[in-house]
Scaffold this motif. Structure first.
Motif, PDB file in Angstrom:
ATOM      1  N   THR A 136      55.764  51.512   1.094  1.00  0.00           N
ATOM      2  CA  THR A 136      55.894  52.959   1.240  1.00  0.00           C
ATOM      3  C   THR A 136      55.964  53.347   2.713  1.00  0.00           C
ATOM      4  OG1 THR A 136      54.952  55.082   0.573  1.00  0.00           O
ATOM      5  CG2 THR A 136      53.395  53.354   1.206  1.00  0.00           C
ATOM      6  N   HIS A 137      55.907  54.651   2.959  1.00  0.00           N
ATOM      7  CA  HIS A 137      55.838  55.170   4.331  1.00  0.00           C
ATOM      8  C   HIS A 137      54.395  55.581   4.633  1.00  0.00           C
ATOM      9  CE1 HIS A 137      60.153  55.241   5.004  1.00  0.00           C
ATOM     10  NE2 HIS A 137      60.338  55.862   3.835  1.00  0.00           N
ATOM     11  N   SER A 138      54.039  55.524   5.896  1.00  0.00           N
ATOM     12  CA  SER A 138      52.708  55.969   6.318  1.00  0.00           C
ATOM     13  C   SER A 138      52.775  56.390   7.776  1.00  0.00           C
ATOM     14  CB  SER A 138      51.678  54.852   6.142  1.00  0.00           C
ATOM     15  OG  SER A 138      51.927  53.813   7.062  1.00  0.00           O
ATOM     16  N   SER A 139      51.678  56.941   8.251  1.00  0.00           N
ATOM     17  CA  SER A 139      51.578  57.341   9.662  1.00  0.00           C
ATOM     18  C   SER A 139      50.131  57.209  10.094  1.00  0.00           C
ATOM     19  CB  SER A 139      52.053  58.788   9.840  1.00  0.00           C
ATOM     20  OG  SER A 139      51.843  59.197  11.182  1.00  0.00           O
ATOM     21  N   ASP A 140      49.933  56.880  11.382  1.00  0.00           N
ATOM     22  CA  ASP A 140      48.563  56.771  11.881  1.00  0.00           C
ATOM     23  C   ASP A 140      48.002  58.120  12.309  1.00  0.00           C
ATOM     24  OD1 ASP A 140      50.009  57.198  14.154  1.00  0.00           O
ATOM     25  OD2 ASP A 140      49.264  55.464  15.257  1.00  0.00           O
ATOM     26  N   SER A 141      48.797  59.182  12.140  1.00  0.00           N
ATOM     27  CA  SER A 141      48.311  60.542  12.420  1.00  0.00           C
ATOM     28  C   SER A 141      48.960  61.497  11.424  1.00  0.00           C
ATOM     29  CB  SER A 141      48.649  60.962  13.856  1.00  0.00           C
ATOM     30  OG  SER A 141      50.047  60.930  14.053  1.00  0.00           O
ATOM     31  N   SER A 142      48.371  62.664  11.278  1.00  0.00           N
ATOM     32  CA  SER A 142      48.890  63.647  10.331  1.00  0.00           C
ATOM     33  C   SER A 142      48.428  65.027  10.761  1.00  0.00           C
ATOM     34  CB  SER A 142      48.379  63.336   8.913  1.00  0.00           C
ATOM     35  OG  SER A 142      46.968  63.498   8.865  1.00  0.00           O
ATOM     36  N   GLU A 143      48.760  66.041   9.953  1.00  0.00           N
ATOM     37  CA  GLU A 143      48.310  67.398  10.258  1.00  0.00           C
ATOM     38  C   GLU A 143      46.791  67.509  10.174  1.00  0.00           C
ATOM     39  OE1 GLU A 143      48.670  67.154   5.842  1.00  0.00           O
ATOM     40  OE2 GLU A 143      49.840  66.452   7.573  1.00  0.00           O
ATOM     41  N   ARG A 144      46.136  66.551   9.537  1.00  0.00           N
ATOM     42  CA  ARG A 144      44.668  66.540   9.460  1.00  0.00           C
ATOM     43  C   ARG A 144      44.046  65.670  10.546  1.00  0.00           C
ATOM     44  NH1 ARG A 144      42.850  65.616   3.187  1.00  0.00           N
ATOM     45  NH2 ARG A 144      44.373  66.948   2.151  1.00  0.00           N
ATOM     46  N   ASN A 145      44.881  65.156  11.434  1.00  0.00           N
ATOM     47  CA  ASN A 145      44.410  64.270  12.506  1.00  0.00           C
ATOM     48  C   ASN A 145      43.762  62.998  11.964  1.00  0.00           C
ATOM     49  OD1 ASN A 145      45.187  66.021  14.668  1.00  0.00           O
ATOM     50  ND2 ASN A 145      43.398  67.288  14.207  1.00  0.00           N
TER      51      ASN A 145
END
Length: 953
Positions: free
Chosen positions: A772-781
Motif C-alpha cells: 500500500t501507500h504510507s507516509s511518515d507524516s500526516s495532518e495529525r503529525n
C-alpha cells in the motif's frame, strides 16, 4: 439453674430502670437542631468553648440513641472543621472520616451533602499534608476531585483548591501531561466559580486559581519542549499584567518567556527578561521568587551557556541571601537551595577544586533530609520520592555528582575515581528507572528519557576511558527502547480484563483527539470535545492507578532487566555471529561490537559521522542522484563503513544491529576501496536490526488466539479519491504469487482491503503483508498507512489482544520512519506493531520502487517457506534481485530500503492438507489394484487345465 434464672431477672429489671433514668435525662428530639446548636456556640468565645458545646451535643445524641440524621452529620463536620482551624488536626481527622463514611456506606448517604463530602476530603488532604503523608494526601485529593466532578457542584472551592494542589504535585513528579490536564480543568472551574462569588475571599480564590493554573500549564509545556504553544499563550500576558499592576505574575511571565528565548539561543535577551523579572520580584518583596530567578540566571545563563563561573557563583550566593518567610513554600525553598548548592558544587568541580565541589554536593543533599547522603537518597522509598518538589533538580544533582568523579579522573588519572563514577552512574540509572516506571503518561516518560540521555552519554564515556565493554553494554542497553520493553512486559503481566479496560479508554481518547484535529481552532465543539478528553484522561489515570495498586511488587521491579555480555553470547550469539550497537550523544558517538570472542567499544567522530550518514542516505533514497554520481556514493559508503567499524573485523554471517535513532542500511555499506568492483556488506552478512538487545528476549508467545492461517495479504490497489493516491498496479498479482508459495493464506484486495478488515484480522495470521501507500507524516503529525476506504494512524494501533502474528511486512514507503524521541528511538509503524507483541517486521526507510519491491518480497517468501531464518531469507532475496539481467538492479536504491527489525528466527508454516496427493495416491493405488486383477485373471486363462483321467491313473 433456678439461681441463674433469678440473677438474669434481676439484671433485666436493673437495665430497665437504668434505661428509664437515661431517657428521663435525654432532651426532646426536636430540641437538638442546627439552629439551636448554632445559637449556643455563637455565644461561646473561644474555639475550646465551642468544641465543648458541640461535643456535649454529640455525646447526648449518641447516649440517647438518637437517629443519626443530617443534624448529626452536620455536627460532626462542624466539630472537625473547628478542630482543624484551632490547629488540632489530629483530633479533626476522625470527624471528617466519619462524615465521609456516611457517604461511602450508601445507607446514610442522604444525610450528607456533596459539598460537605468534597470539603471533608479537602480537609483530610490538608491534614495529611501537615504530617507529610503524601500517599494518603493524594488519595484524599483525588477523591475530592472525583466526587466534585460527579456531583452537581463541580465548581466547589475545595475542589478548586485540590486541583491547584494536584497541578503542582504532577509537575513536581514530572507528570507534565497530567499537570496540563488539571491546569485546564482548574482554570475552567475557577472561571465558573467566579460567576457566583460574592465575598472578597471567594473572588481572590477564583482569580488566583485562574492565574496559577495558567502558569503551571506554561511550565509543563516548557518541560515538554512545546515552545510554540508557550509563545502563543504568553503573547499578550505581559501587557495584561502590566495594566493590572500584577507585578508577581508579570515577573513570572518574563521568566517563562526567558525559557523560550533560551531554546532559540537568544541568551542575551533571555538574561534581560530574567533581570527584569528579578527587579519586579524585589519591588514586591517576593523573596522566594527572587531566589529562584537568581538561580535560573546563575545556572542557565552564566554557567551553562556563557561558562562565566565567577558571575554564576555571585548569582548563587546572592540567591542564598534571600530568606523565605512564606511557610507554605518551605518545601519549594529547600529544593531550590539544593539546586543552588549543586550549582556551586559544579563550579568548583569545573575549576578543579574537587574537595570543595564534593563538600557542596553534600550540603545540597542535606536539603532532601538532614544528614542525607547520596546512598540515602538512592535507597529511598517511592513514597519518599513523592515528597520531593521538582524532582528534576534532584536527578540533575545526582548525575552531576557522578560526573564529578569522571572529571576528577581526567584531572588526576586515578582509576579509582572512574570506578566510583561508573558505580554511581549505575545507581542513578536505577533511581531514574524507578521514577520512570511510576509515571503514568507517555509524554512525561519520554521527557524523562530525554533527560536521562545525559547520564548515559557520560556513563558510556567513562566505560570507554577504562575500556570496560561489559559495563558499556549495560549503559548502551539502558539508553534505548526502555518504554517499549515496559509496554511488552505489562502485556505479559496484566490480566486480559485490565488490558481491555485500558484499551477501551485509549481508543476513546484517540477518537476524541481525531475529532478535535478535524475542527477549526475557534470551533465551539472543540471546547466540548476537550472536556470529554479531559474526563477520559482522568479515567485512564484512575484506572492505571488502580492497576498499580493491584500489582505493586510487579511495578516496583518492572524496569530491572539487565543482561551481561556472557549471557548475550550464550543466548544470542549461539546462532548469530555479532551484535553491533551505536549510541549517539550530544558531543560524541560510541559503538560497541560484541562477537563470541571479544567486545570492543569505540569512539566515533560525531560531525564526520553525521555528515557522512546524511550524504549516504541522500544517495540511497534518490535513484537519479545515485545513478548520476555512483562513484561519489562508493566513496561515501566505504568511508561510513570505516568510520563506524574502525577496522574491527566483523565475522561473516548473521549480524544484529541496534542503531540509535534513525536507521541507515548497513547492507549497502561498501567494505572495500575498489571503485571498479565495490563489495557490499550484504554479500557476507545477513543483517537484522533491533530496538535493543533486550527486545529480542521478550515473551512474544500468544496462548489466547488460535492462528487462522499462515498469511494475510492486503492490497487496496485503488484508494478513495480524497487521498489523491496513485493506483498500486501489480500488488494484487504479487499477492497471488505469494499465496501459491506460502499456502493457507487469505488475500484482501480492493474494497476488501479496508481499514476495519485489516485491524480485525491481521492479529490471527502468522504473517501479515501490506502492499500500500504510507507516509511518515500526516495532518495529525504522525505516520499513516492507507487502505482502500480509510487510513490507520500510528496512535490507533492499540494492544487489544495479544496477536499470533510473528511477522508483519510493511511494503509501503517510509514505514521505518517517524518522530525521533531521544532515549527511545523512532516512533514508527514497525515499532508500533512491535509494541503490540509482534516480534518481527520488515519496513522501508525511503520511498520504494514497486517493481523491485514485488520481486524481492516474492523471493523472500520463497526462502522463508524453505525454512530459512528471516535475515538470511531477506539477504538471499536481495542478492537474487541484484544478480538479475538488468544493470540497474545493482543500485542499492532498489534493494536496500527494506530492513528486518526484531527477531530473525524462522517461522514454521502450517502445511495445507495434501488433498491432491491423497487423491493421486488413491487413484494410483486403485489403478495398481485393477492392474493386478487383470494380470491375475490373464494368468488364470493362460495355464492349461489338467486332464482328470490322466491324473487319476
Amino acid at each position: 439453674f433456678t439461681r441463674m434464672i433469678r440473677m438474669l431477672f434481676i439484671l433485666l429489671i436493673f437495665s430497665f430502670f437504668q434505661a428509664v433514668e437515661t431517657m428521663a435525662q435525654c432532651p426532646p428530639f426536636d430540641s437538638i437542631s442546627k439552629v439551636n446548636i448554632t445559637k449556643k456556640i455563637s455565644f461561646a468565645g473561644s474555639d475550646s468553648a465551642k468544641l465543648a458545646i458541640m461535643l456535649s451535643y454529640r455525646n447526648v445524641m449518641i447516649k440517647c440513641r438518637f437517629k443519626k440524621d443530617s443534624t448529626y452529620a452536620w455536627l460532626i463536620k462542624k466539630i472537625g472543621t473547628t478542630y482543624y482551624y484551632s490547629g488540632n488536626s489530629s483530633e479533626a481527622l476522625p470527624y471528617f472520616q466519619e462524615y465521609i463514611n456516611f457517604y461511602r456506606t450508601g445507607v446514610n448517604k442522604s444525610i450528607v451533602t456533596d459539598n460537605g463530602v468534597i470539603d471533608s476530603y479537602y480537609f483530610i488532604s490538608m491534614i495529611y499534608d501537615g504530617v507529610n503523608n503524601v500517599v494518603e494526601k493524594r488519595k484524599a485529593t483525588d477523591s475530592c476531585i472525583i466526587i466534585s466532578e460527579r456531583s452537581a457542584v463541580p465548581y466547589n472551592p475545595s475542589c478548586i483548591r485540590c486541583l491547584s494542589e494536584r497541578i503542582q504535585y504532577f509537575y513536581d513528579i514530572g507528570e507534565y501531561k497530567l499537570c496540563i490536564n488539571d491546569a485546564e480543568k482548574c482554570e475552567k472551574a475557577a472561571k465558573e466559580y467566579l460567576k457566583t462569588a460574592i465575598y472578597p475571599g471567594e473572588i481572590d480564590l477564583g482569580q488566583s486559581a485562574i492565574k496559577q493554573s495558567f502558569h503551571w500549564r506554561i511550565n509543563a509545556l516548557i518541560a515538554l519542549y512545546r515552545f510554540l504553544e508557550v509563545e502563543k499563550l504568553l503573547a499578550n500576558k505581559a501587557v495584561d499584567y502590566a495594566k493590572a499592576g500584577s507585578k508577581d505574575y508579570l515577573a513570572l511571565t518574563y521568566t517563562q518567556l526567558a525559557s523560550v528565548l533560551e531554546t532559540e539561543n537568544k541568551y542575551e535577551e533571555s538574561l534581560a527578561d530574567l533581570k527584569l523579572a528579578l527587579k519586579l520580584y524585589k519591588e514586591n518583596k517576593n523573596n522566594f521568587s527572587c531566589k529562584q530567578t537568581l538561580n535560573k540566571i546563575g545556572q542557565n545563563i552564566y554557567f551553562n551557556h556563557f561558562k562565566d563561573y565567577d558571575k554564576a557563583i555571585v548569582c548563587f550566593k546572592d540567591a542564598l541571601l534571600f530568606v523565605n518567610h512564606n511557610f507554605d513554600l518551605n518545601k519549594e525553598d529547600s529544593i531550590e537551595s539544593l539546586s543552588i548548592y549543586g550549582g556551586i558544587a559544579n563550579i568548583f568541580i569545573e575549576k578543579g577544586l574537587f574537595d570543595s565541589g564534593f563538600y557542596y554536593f553534600r550540603r545540597a543533599m542535606s536539603f532532601v533530609k538532614k544528614g542525607a547522603d547520596i546512598n540515602y537518597i538512592l535507597n529511598s522509598s517511592q513514597d519518599e520520592f513523592s515528597r520531593i518538589k521538582k524532582i528534576e533538580y534532584l536527578s540533575d544533582l545526582l548525575i552531576n555528582y557522578s560526573n564529578a568523579y569522571k572529571k576528577k579522573y581526567k584531572a588526576t588519572g586515578e582509576a579509582k575515581e572512574l570506578a566510583e563514577a561508573i558505580l554511581f552512574y549505575t545507581k542513578v540509572d536505577k533511581f531514574l528507572a524507578r521514577i520512570n516506571v511510576s509515571q503514568y503518561e507517555q509524554d512525561s516518560r519520554l521527557s524523562w528519557r530525554k533527560d536521562a540521555r545525559r547520564l548515559y552519554e557520560n556513563a558510556i564515556e567513562a566505560c570507554y576511558l577504562v575500556k570496560n565493554s561489559e559495563k558499556a553494554f549495560y549503559f548502551f542497553e539502558r539508553s534505548r527502547a526502555t518504554l517499549l520493553n515496559i509496554q511488552l512486559a505489562e502485556q505479559n503481566w496484566l490480566a486480559k480484563r485490565d488490558i481491555s479496560e485500558l484499551d477501551y479508554v485509549k481508543k476513546e481518547m484517540v477518537l476524541i483527539n481525531a475529532s478535535i484535529n478535524e475542527l477549526p481552532e475557534n470551533a465551539k465543539k472543540r471546547i466540548v470535545l476537550r472536556d470529554s478528553l479531559s474526563k477520559a484522561t482522568d479515567k485512564l489515570y484512575n484506572l492505571e492507578q488502580s492497576i498499580k495498586i493491584h500489582y505493586p511488587l510487579y511495578y516496583q521491579n518492572l524496569d530491572t532487566f539487565v543482561m551481561t555480555i556472557p549471557e548475550l553470547r550464550n543466548k544470542l550469539l549461539a546462532d548469530h555471529h555479532a551484535v553491533f550497537e551505536i549510541f549517539s550523544g550530544d558531543s560524541c558517538i560510541y559503538s560497541l561490537l560484541v562477537t563470541d570472542k571479544n567486545a570492543v567499544i569505540n569512539k566515533i567522530d560525531k560531525p564526520d559521522f553525521e555528515t557522512t550518514a546524511n550524504r549516504y542516505t541522500a544517495y540511497l533514497s534518490d535513484h537519479n542522484v545515485l545513478n548520476k554520481d555512483f562513484g561519489g556514493f562508493i566513496k561515501t559508503a566505504h568511508h561510513l563503513y570505516e568510520l563506524v567499524l574502525q577496522n574491527n573485523q566483523v565475522p561473516q554471517g548473521r549480524i544484529i544491529i541496534s542503531p540509535d535513532g534513525y536507521y541507515f542500511p548497513f547492507e549497502s555499506l561498501i567494505t572495500n576501496s575498489n571503485q571498479q568492483n565495490p563489495v557490499y556488506f550484504i554479500l557476507d552478512h545477513a543483517v537484522s536490526y533491533t530496538y535493543s538487545v533486550r527486545f529480542l528476549f521478550n515473551n512474544f508467545g500468544s496462548s489466547e488466539t488460535v492462528s487462522a492461517g499462515n498469511f494475510l495479504g492486503v492490497a487496496p490497489v485503488n484508494y478513495a479519491p480524497r487521498f489523491h493516491l496513485p493506483e498500486l498496479t501489480g500488488s494484487d498479482l504479487s499477492l497471488n504469487n505469494i499465496e501459491r508459495i506460502i499456502g493457507k493464506a487469505r488475500i484482501l484486495l480492493a474494497q476488501d482491503a479496508s481499514k476495519e478488515n485489516f485491524l480485525r484480522q491481521f492479529r490471527t495470521y502468522k504473517i501479515a503483508q501490506l502492499y500500500t501507500h504510507s507516509s511518515d507524516s500526516s495532518e495529525r503529525n504522525e505516520p499513516v498507512i492507507y487502505f482502500n476506504d480509510s487510513a490507520v494512524y500510528l496512535s490507533e494501533l492499540l494492544p487489544e489482544s495479544k496477536p499470533v502474528t510473528e511477522l508483519i511486512v510493511l511494503s509501503a514507503c517510509e514505514t521505518s520512519n517517524g518522530q525521533l524521541y531521544q532515549g527511545e528511538g523512532v516512533f514508527s509503524f514497525n515499532r508500533a506493531f512491535a509494541a503490540l507483541g509482534i516480534p518481527s517486521s520488515i519496513s522501508n526507510i525511503w520511498s520504494i520502487d514497486s517493481k523491485s519491491t514485488f520481486a524481492i518480497t516474492e523471493s523472500f517468501y520463497k526462502y522463508l517457506a524453505d525454512g530459512l531464518t528471516l535475515d538470511v531469507a531477506l539477504q538471499k532475496a536481495k542478492l537474487e534481485y541484484m544478480s538479475g539481467d538488468e544493470e540497474e538492479n545493482q543500485l542499492p536504491y532498489y534493494w536496500a530500503a527494506a530492513v528486518l527489525v526484531g527477531k530473525s528466527d524462522p517461522i514454521p508454516l502450517q502445511k495445507p492438507f495434501p488433498w491432491a496427493w491423497l487423491f493421486f495416491g488413491a487413484g494410483l493405488l486403485g489403478g495398481l489394484y485393477a492392474f493386478m486383477r487383470i494380470v491375475k485373471n490373464y494368468q488364470k486363462r493362460a495355464i492349461p487345465t489338467p486332464d482328470t483321467k490322466e491324473t487319476a491313473s
